[in-house]
Design a protein around this motif. Structure first.
Motif, mmCIF file in Angstrom:
data_model
loop_
_atom_site.group_PDB
_atom_site.id
_atom_site.type_symbol
_atom_site.label_atom_id
_atom_site.label_comp_id
_atom_site.label_asym_id
_atom_site.label_seq_id
_atom_site.Cartn_x
_atom_site.Cartn_y
_atom_site.Cartn_z
ATOM 1 N N SER A 99 -18.140 14.232 4.128
ATOM 2 C CA SER A 99 -16.743 14.337 3.703
ATOM 3 C C SER A 99 -16.296 13.107 2.927
ATOM 4 O O SER A 99 -15.260 13.144 2.271
ATOM 5 C CB SER A 99 -15.830 14.552 4.908
ATOM 6 N N ASN A 100 -17.086 12.021 2.972
ATOM 7 C CA ASN A 100 -16.717 10.844 2.198
ATOM 8 C C ASN A 100 -17.330 10.836 0.807
ATOM 9 O O ASN A 100 -17.129 9.900 0.041
ATOM 10 C CB ASN A 100 -17.129 9.574 2.938
ATOM 11 N N GLN A 103 -16.055 14.389 -4.968
ATOM 12 C CA GLN A 103 -16.345 15.640 -5.649
ATOM 13 C C GLN A 103 -16.271 15.416 -7.158
ATOM 14 O O GLN A 103 -15.342 14.788 -7.660
ATOM 15 C CB GLN A 103 -15.357 16.718 -5.202
ATOM 16 N N TYR B 32 -9.575 10.320 3.911
ATOM 17 C CA TYR B 32 -10.080 9.664 2.720
ATOM 18 C C TYR B 32 -9.097 9.979 1.598
ATOM 19 O O TYR B 32 -8.505 11.063 1.575
ATOM 20 C CB TYR B 32 -11.464 10.184 2.349
ATOM 21 N N PHE B 34 -8.157 9.800 -2.730
ATOM 22 C CA PHE B 34 -8.746 9.799 -4.059
ATOM 23 C C PHE B 34 -7.645 9.878 -5.123
ATOM 24 O O PHE B 34 -6.598 10.481 -4.908
ATOM 25 C CB PHE B 34 -9.677 11.005 -4.244
ATOM 26 N N TYR B 36 -7.589 11.161 -9.159
ATOM 27 C CA TYR B 36 -8.308 11.775 -10.263
ATOM 28 C C TYR B 36 -7.413 11.777 -11.502
ATOM 29 O O TYR B 36 -6.187 11.850 -11.396
ATOM 30 C CB TYR B 36 -8.675 13.226 -9.936
ATOM 31 N N LEU B 46 -12.945 11.370 -11.484
ATOM 32 C CA LEU B 46 -12.604 10.464 -10.386
ATOM 33 C C LEU B 46 -12.282 9.073 -10.923
ATOM 34 O O LEU B 46 -13.060 8.476 -11.650
ATOM 35 C CB LEU B 46 -13.785 10.371 -9.416
ATOM 36 N N LYS B 49 -11.531 5.755 -5.134
ATOM 37 C CA LYS B 49 -11.477 6.376 -3.815
ATOM 38 C C LYS B 49 -11.303 5.310 -2.750
ATOM 39 O O LYS B 49 -11.782 4.172 -2.898
ATOM 40 C CB LYS B 49 -12.751 7.183 -3.540
ATOM 41 N N LEU B 51 -12.239 4.950 1.206
ATOM 42 C CA LEU B 51 -12.958 5.539 2.339
ATOM 43 C C LEU B 51 -12.696 4.741 3.610
ATOM 44 O O LEU B 51 -12.424 5.306 4.666
ATOM 45 C CB LEU B 51 -14.457 5.598 2.029
ATOM 46 N N PHE B 90 -3.770 12.908 -10.536
ATOM 47 C CA PHE B 90 -3.643 13.625 -9.270
ATOM 48 C C PHE B 90 -4.140 12.755 -8.119
ATOM 49 O O PHE B 90 -5.235 12.189 -8.177
ATOM 50 C CB PHE B 90 -4.470 14.917 -9.287
#
Lengths: 114, 114
Positions: A99-100, A103, B32, B34, B36, B46, B49, B51, B90
């Motif tokens: 999950s980390n 995408q 997590y 992110f 984008y 991306l 991020k 984490l 986003f």
């Protein structure tokens, strides 16, 4: 890393027709996702696969929608009996397991229903 | 359930000025986070991020974001923007459990002008 590839980029069809989209993920990624993005909105999750197994489906995915990933590589998303409300950008993403893991998105297929 | 709020739908800014795009999230579990970026007729790329670890995260193209757990925020910043930064941004949240789907905000349109 050739990126996530989606085909076609654009699809125009009449209401009531069936359409199928294809997604080729990054080769070493075993997870593949489908999202839908309507105008002025962020992407909304539809479904995801880990290898060939479909592990989660959103309530947005009505029974007119079906997704497959038969050999754990490319995936198809089919919409039967299309409706005006299906007009959207359909985005595919892939990632490594975990999950980390970020995408990576393709450029999407824009569907327009006449 | 989790959600993301991007309070500003549009942010106009002059070239070389600093910018902050706001993102707040809601989740009952650890997340997590992110950011984008989406250019017209393209998929999502991306930017950065979060984490774990350091709450200040640096990404591509000179962007950075700071995770603030007490305020449930993950604001994106850039000290000096360029015309080429004009795009839709986003914010997205994923949970740290087994579910892999991302929940996106509605996006912020960054418009950079001379």
């Amino acid at each position: 890393d050739t990126g996530v590839s989606q085909d076609p980029r654009h699809k125009i069809t009449k209401r009531g027709q069936n359409v199928t989209f294809r997604c080729d993920p990054i080769s070493e990624h075993n997870r593949l996702y489908w999202y839908r993005q309507t105008l002025g909105q962020g992407p909304e999750f539809l479904t995801y696969f880990q290898n060939e197994a479909q592990l989660e489906k959103s309530r947005l995915l009505s029974d007119r929608f079906s997704a497959e990933r038969p050999k754990g590589s490319f995936s198809t998303l089919e919409i039967q009996r299309t409706e005006q409300g299906d007009s959207a950008m359909y985005l595919c993403a892939s990632s490594k397991q975990g999950s980390n893991q970020p995408q990576h998105f393709g450029d999407g297929t824009r569907l327009s229903i006449l | 359930a989790q959600s993301v709020t991007q309070l500003d739908s549009q942010v106009p800014v002059f070239e070389e000025a600093p910018v902050e795009l706001r993102c707040n999230y809601s989740s009952s579990v650890s997340v997590y986070l992110f950011w984008y970026v989406q250019y017209p007729n393209q998929g999502l790329q991306l930017l950065l991020k979060y984490l774990s670890g350091s709450t200040l995260v640096k990404g591509i193209n000179g962007f950075e974001a700071e995770f603030n757990k007490s305020q449930t925020s993950f604001h994106l910043r850039k000290p000096s923007v360029h015309i080429s930064d004009t795009a839709e941004y986003f914010c997205a949240v994923g949970n740290t459990g087994t579910a892999s789907k991302l929940t996106f905000g509605t996006g912020t349109r960054l418009q950079v002008t001379l």
